[in-house]
Motif scaffolding. Structure first.
Motif, PDB file in Angstrom:
ATOM      1  N   HIS A   2       0.842  -1.212   0.000  1.00 32.54           N
ATOM      2  CA  HIS A   2       0.000   0.000   0.000  1.00 32.54           C
ATOM      3  C   HIS A   2       0.876   1.261   0.000  1.00 32.54           C
ATOM      4  O   HIS A   2       1.885   1.312   0.683  1.00 32.54           O
ATOM      5  N   ILE A   4       1.150   5.343   0.590  1.00 32.45           N
ATOM      6  CA  ILE A   4       0.516   6.510   1.225  1.00 32.45           C
ATOM      7  C   ILE A   4       1.219   7.758   0.697  1.00 32.45           C
ATOM      8  O   ILE A   4       2.443   7.882   0.801  1.00 32.45           O
ATOM      9  N   SER A   6       1.427  11.670   1.114  1.00 34.68           N
ATOM     10  CA  SER A   6       0.973  12.764   1.970  1.00 34.68           C
ATOM     11  C   SER A   6       0.810  14.034   1.129  1.00 34.68           C
ATOM     12  O   SER A   6       1.568  14.269   0.188  1.00 34.68           O
ATOM     13  N   TYR A  58       4.094  -7.944  -1.121  1.00 34.98           N
ATOM     14  CA  TYR A  58       4.840  -7.004  -0.281  1.00 34.98           C
ATOM     15  C   TYR A  58       6.218  -6.836  -0.892  1.00 34.98           C
ATOM     16  O   TYR A  58       6.606  -7.578  -1.783  1.00 34.98           O
ATOM     17  N   LEU A 144       8.927   1.093   3.065  1.00 37.23           N
ATOM     18  CA  LEU A 144       9.831   2.217   2.764  1.00 37.23           C
ATOM     19  C   LEU A 144       9.126   3.539   3.041  1.00 37.23           C
ATOM     20  O   LEU A 144       8.009   3.761   2.579  1.00 37.23           O
ATOM     21  N   VAL A 146       9.787   7.747   2.945  1.00 33.99           N
ATOM     22  CA  VAL A 146      10.713   8.747   2.412  1.00 33.99           C
ATOM     23  C   VAL A 146      10.474  10.083   3.117  1.00 33.99           C
ATOM     24  O   VAL A 146       9.369  10.627   3.073  1.00 33.99           O
ATOM     25  N   TYR A 204       3.959   2.214   9.915  1.00 26.93           N
ATOM     26  CA  TYR A 204       4.620   1.273  10.827  1.00 26.93           C
ATOM     27  C   TYR A 204       5.982   1.763  11.312  1.00 26.93           C
ATOM     28  O   TYR A 204       6.759   0.960  11.797  1.00 26.93           O
TER      29      TYR A 204
ATOM     30  N   THR B 623       1.543  13.045  10.445  1.00 28.08           N
ATOM     31  CA  THR B 623       2.883  13.426  10.005  1.00 28.08           C
ATOM     32  C   THR B 623       2.932  13.423   8.492  1.00 28.08           C
ATOM     33  O   THR B 623       2.058  12.862   7.839  1.00 28.08           O
ATOM     34  N   TRP B 624       3.977  14.001   7.956  1.00 30.34           N
ATOM     35  CA  TRP B 624       4.066  14.134   6.499  1.00 30.34           C
ATOM     36  C   TRP B 624       5.234  13.357   5.932  1.00 30.34           C
ATOM     37  O   TRP B 624       6.372  13.631   6.183  1.00 30.34           O
ATOM     38  N   TYR B 625       4.959  12.377   5.157  1.00 26.64           N
ATOM     39  CA  TYR B 625       5.978  11.581   4.466  1.00 26.64           C
ATOM     40  C   TYR B 625       5.218  10.782   3.433  1.00 26.64           C
ATOM     41  O   TYR B 625       3.995  10.631   3.508  1.00 26.64           O
ATOM     42  N   THR B 626       5.941  10.274   2.473  1.00 25.27           N
ATOM     43  CA  THR B 626       5.322   9.415   1.463  1.00 25.27           C
ATOM     44  C   THR B 626       5.940   8.040   1.609  1.00 25.27           C
ATOM     45  O   THR B 626       7.140   7.920   1.835  1.00 25.27           O
ATOM     46  N   SER B 627       5.136   7.014   1.535  1.00 25.73           N
ATOM     47  CA  SER B 627       5.658   5.702   1.905  1.00 25.73           C
ATOM     48  C   SER B 627       4.986   4.595   1.121  1.00 25.73           C
ATOM     49  O   SER B 627       3.954   4.779   0.484  1.00 25.73           O
ATOM     50  N   VAL B 628       5.600   3.442   1.202  1.00 29.52           N
ATOM     51  CA  VAL B 628       4.971   2.238   0.680  1.00 29.52           C
ATOM     52  C   VAL B 628       5.247   1.128   1.678  1.00 29.52           C
ATOM     53  O   VAL B 628       6.337   0.987   2.196  1.00 29.52           O
ATOM     54  N   ASP B 629       4.207   0.357   2.014  1.00 33.50           N
ATOM     55  CA  ASP B 629       4.351  -0.666   3.039  1.00 33.50           C
ATOM     56  C   ASP B 629       3.253  -1.709   2.808  1.00 33.50           C
ATOM     57  O   ASP B 629       2.522  -1.643   1.821  1.00 33.50           O
ATOM     58  N   GLY B 630       3.132  -2.636   3.704  1.00 32.30           N
ATOM     59  CA  GLY B 630       2.077  -3.646   3.562  1.00 32.30           C
ATOM     60  C   GLY B 630       1.420  -3.886   4.884  1.00 32.30           C
ATOM     61  O   GLY B 630       1.992  -3.580   5.923  1.00 32.30           O
ATOM     62  N   ASP B 631       0.193  -4.406   4.876  1.00 28.43           N
ATOM     63  CA  ASP B 631      -0.430  -4.755   6.147  1.00 28.43           C
ATOM     64  C   ASP B 631      -1.183  -6.044   6.005  1.00 28.43           C
ATOM     65  O   ASP B 631      -1.254  -6.607   4.925  1.00 28.43           O
TER      66      ASP B 631
END
Lengths: 240, 631
Positions: A2, A4, A6, A58, A144, A146, A204, B623-631
């Protein structure tokens, strides 16, 4: 995985999932000015559960490279490999490391995450997600994050990189969706009208077990209409 | 119960009625470690030359949660969709646009609820119905019992029941019987068990289904019951599979705990006639079962509260004989001073301990039987609950038996659950006395009290209830949870309880590797059963806690139970399943709900439409950040 995105100027976030087959390598960031590239390789379940129709994927390997500094960092749930010119260092997640070299800071927080800062530019947090070792289906994976992404150039692209500079969107017609806690709405972005759903995705960084809910507007169909092109345009042949 | 109704006259061919032939009905049950996964599949064809209505009618246990339903017509599948109740209703109402309609699931009997779907299909069309439900089998009187109601309304070419049981502890005994089984049919039931596996099959031919040689009516009509138990070499069995664990605790060879029982009996006017007669009959039978070491007393409440003895008395032969005389003379009078009766019972037990009338190491229970609503003394249900809870202080479990349908079952259930007991409806029928006695038998043999099952805090999370007031002979305590320690190789459980002579401790250990491997080999039986068992048990307990909760606590419990119900696709009292039918032939959508005991009636359950809230909290990310992850 997924994503996100901002959007500080709106005090809000956008999110989408990318569903692609295990083994595929996705370009996440590519900045021709600073020479930074970040790619990620997907993994799925060890084997498909009998009842699972859609296999979640993932990141099982992340490659962060700076062409100008001749630097490559490969991260997997097993080890962390830093290639600095001809010099190669291998660490594992049981190490606690604070490595400072010219233009590079690498901090490994034992079994939790690593932070990589390149020069005065953006920094990258890689989170290690460990699952129960004897789990027959799931395996460890990576996330990850950033930080200070505005320090990358305006020419930055990639599945994540294209969102490092201001993106504008408008939300209209909020209405009940199929889940009472998650209304649907129409989002106007990049001259597209997309049906989006208010939802949550997990951050996370601080708590790798439970995560923190980040409210966001979820774009369906692998981010179609929000990302430039389609998600398969971002598939590359190798991690570097 | 599988039942098929076809209206109008029978066709000459006795497997085709009104043009519809049910050529196959299969009931496939897979039980793994007490968790049963049942799939009922029936296939029919429209042999007529016009469209016909086909009805699929199944009775399933009240303790079961429906998990899936599909209807396939000529190769096109129409799935049931499980959604949050209000959302489902909204969608349902929109689909039918015809106001209120009875639901697909109705409370139908003491132990069952009925699921019914009807659909119109074209001439020569085939339809397949498939219903799936799951339940955790409960151990009572030393056996797990699974019952399947069998009632096809016509002869079926291929009728079969297949039950596969897998128990890691090993199967000790296995019985299968049907109330409709004749001497001729008894050989058709095939039963076998060996080691960890058990199998039951029942596959009567067309001729074996006939009520007589040339009859076209079926004798398959009744309960098909499977009872079994596992080897009890150890008091504990701890199974760890796919990141979840389940702990079964049922020690044997324990001495009975001496017990003190206060019977609080409603003698108000509404109990006149059969009710009071049956109460007398049940109490007389119960008196025959009271053990010599036990203490007991009767408290009767109409408008006034009466007691048989001033204090609890030992169950000596003389006292029992005197009690029988007292019970025979019980008669009805006045209104319902329920609070007065209960408070007298609680005070009596408190005094018995304070004055050492009863042994300090004994356990006490209060059993109340009532058929009405309080109307004398304290009569506001809320105030009664508060007062009783304050007085009992979790010392004695309170069991409430609600006689008939007029009783405020919601109130009785809340009152019991708040005080570590449970409520049971007693059905006003010829066997009411047996129902009362049966309930007493369930709780009359406490072997341990204050049972606490503990696990290493850092290794597990999301535990189901791990504190129990009593462990009863022939029952079983089940605790499940999630493994959070990524390096876990074995799990140790520590069980503490009070026994008849001293405090007892049991240690249980489950080895992850061995069990996981063993169960993977058996995955064909039911792979993710531990996780689903955990989800089932968690939802069941959250729903139970929710009954007595108020305010924020209730909202939180509801939210958690709803989340799990949706995640694991269980039709619970918080969710509904919408069954969308083909648009042709005036078919309408249907809604499957889970009836709750407090609403149990023989009449169909109807639905109120309520709107979906349109206000949402759109909170911003922190908070402000751009991310990629899994759940």
């Amino acid at each position: 995985p997924h994503f996100i995105i901002s959007v500080p100027q709106k005090e809000d976030a956008l999110c989408f999932n990318i569903n692609e087959n295990p083994g595929a390598v996705l370009n996440l960031i590519k900045d021709p000015v600073t020479g930074i590239t970040v790619n990620g390789q997907l993994i799925g379940a060890r084997r498909t559960s009998n009842e699972a129709k859609i296999q979640n994927t993932y990141f099982g390997k992340l490659g962060i490279a700076n062409k100008h500094l001749d630097l490559k960092l490969t991260v997997t749930p097993e080890k962390i490999t830093l290639q600095n010119g001809n010099e190669k260092s291998v660490f594992n997640w049981l190490d606690s490391i604070n490595l400072q070299q010219e233009g590079l800071t690498l901090i490994i927080n034992k079994e939790k995450n690593l932070v990589l800062s390149l020069g005065g530019g953006a920094s990258f947090v890689v989170v290690l997600h460990q699952v129960w070792k004897k789990h027959p289906l799931h395996q460890d994976f990576l996330g990850l994050y950033v930080m200070d992404s505005h320090k990358l150039s305006e020419q930055t692209h990639g599945l994540l990189g294209q969102f490092f500079h201001p993106i504008d969107f408008n939300i209209v017609e909020i209405h009940p969706g199929s889940d009472p806690k998650k209304p649907d709405a129409t989002m106007i972005v990049k001259n597209n009208e997309l049906t989006v759903t208010r939802g949550w995705q997990k951050d996370y960084r601080k708590d790798t077990k439970h995560g923190l809910d980040i409210p966001c507007w979820f774009v369906h169909n692998s981010g179609a209409g929000l990302i430039d092109g389609v998600h398969t345009d971002y598939i590359v042949s190798s991690i570097f | 119960l599988v039942q098929f109704r076809n209206i109008k006259k029978r066709n000459a061919d006795d497997v085709i009625i009104n043009g519809i032939e049910f050529y196959s009905i299969k009931i496939d049950c897979r039980v793994t470690s007490r968790f049963a996964h049942n799939v009922i599949t029936s296939r029919a064809v429209n042999r007529a030359n016009i469209s016909k209505e086909v009805i699929f009618d199944v009775d399933l246990p009240k303790t079961a949660f429906i998990t899936n339903f599909t209807m396939t017509i000529d190769g096109v599948t129409y799935p049931g969709n499980i959604k949050e109740k209000e959302v489902a209703k909204k969608q349902y109402e929109k689909a039918v646009s015809k106001g209120q309609t009875a639901g697909l699931v109705k409370a139908s009997g003491r132990k069952t609820e009925k699921f019914t779907v009807s659909v119109n299909i074209a001439a020569a069309s085939k339809v397949t119905f498939e219903l799936t439900y799951e339940e955790l089998l409960k151990r009572q009187f030393g056996k797990y019992e699974m019952f399947i109601k069998v009632k096809p309304k016509q002869l079926v070419k291929n009728f079969e029941v297949q039950v596969n049981i897998f128990e890691p502890q090993g199967i000790r005994e296995l019985e299968a019987e049907g109330t409709f089984i004749t001497n001729e049919l008894s050989d058709v039931i095939k039963k076998s068990f060996s080691g960890k596996k058990g199998h039951v099959s029942f596959k009567p031919t067309l001729n074996q289904q006939r009520t007589c040689a040339n009859c076209s009516t079926t004798l398959l009509d009744g309960d098909f019951t499977i009872k079994y138990d596992v080897e009890r070499g150890k008091p504990n069995d701890l199974q760890i599979v796919n990141g979840y664990f389940v702990h079964f605790f049922a020690p044997t060879d324990l001495q009975n705990l001496p017990k003190n029982v206060v019977f609080v009996i409603d003698i108000s006017g509404s109990m006149s006639g059969r009710e009071i007669e049956q109460t007398r009959e049940a109490l007389l039978k119960i008196l025959d079962d009271i053990k010599g070491d036990d203490y007991f007393n009767f408290i009767l409440f109409g408008s006034v509260v009466y007691t048989w003895k001033d204090t609890l008395v030992k169950a000596t032969a003389e006292n029992l004989e005197e009690a029988r005389k007292f019970v025979r003379a019980i008669h009805t009078e006045g209104a319902t001073n329920l609070h007065g009766g209960l408070m007298r019972g609680i005070e009596m037990l408190n005094t018995a301990y304070e004055k050492n009338i009863v042994p300090q190491r004994s356990t006490s229970i209060i059993i109340m039987l009532t058929d009405g609503q309080p109307n004398v003394g304290l009569s506001d249900p809320q105030q009664i609950q508060e007062s009783v809870k304050k007085a009992i202080q979790e010392k004695y479990p309170l069991y409430n038996l609600g006689f008939g349908y007029g009783v405020d079952y919601n109130f009785l259930e809340k009152l019991a659950l708040e005080n570590k007991g449970l409520a049971r409806r007693i059905y006003p029928d010829s066997d009411s006395a047996i129902q009362l006695q049966g309930f007493y038998d369930e709780v009359s043999n406490p072997m341990l009290s204050d049972v606490e099952l503990n696990y290493p805090e850092n290794s597990v999370s999301d535990l189901t209830n791990n504190n129990f007031k009593h462990f009863y002979d022939g029952s079983e305590i089940v605790v499940a949870g999630r493994i959070v320690d990524n390096d876990l190789n074995s799990l140790t459980a520590d069980v503490k309880a009070q026994g008849a002579d001293n405090d007892v401790t049991f240690i249980a250990q489950g080895d992850v590797k061995e069990i996981t491997e063993a169960l993977q080999e058996q995955e064909y039986i039911f792979g993710d059963y531990t996780e689903r068992l955990w989800a089932y048990l968690t939802i069941q307990q959250l729903l139970e806690k929710r009954i007595a909760a108020t305010g924020d606590e209730k909202e939180n419990l509801t939210a958690k139970a709803l989340e799990l119900s949706l995640k694991y696709k269980f039709v619970t009292p918080l969710t509904s399943m919408i069954v969308t039918k083909p648009e042709d032939y005036d078919n309408q959508a249907g809604l499957a709900d889970k009836p709750i005991e407090a609403e149990a009636r023989s009449a169909p359950v109807t639905h109120q439409v309520s709107s979906v809230s349109s206000s949402y909290r759109l909170s911003a990310p922190p908070t402000w950040y751009t991310s990629v992850d899994g759940d």
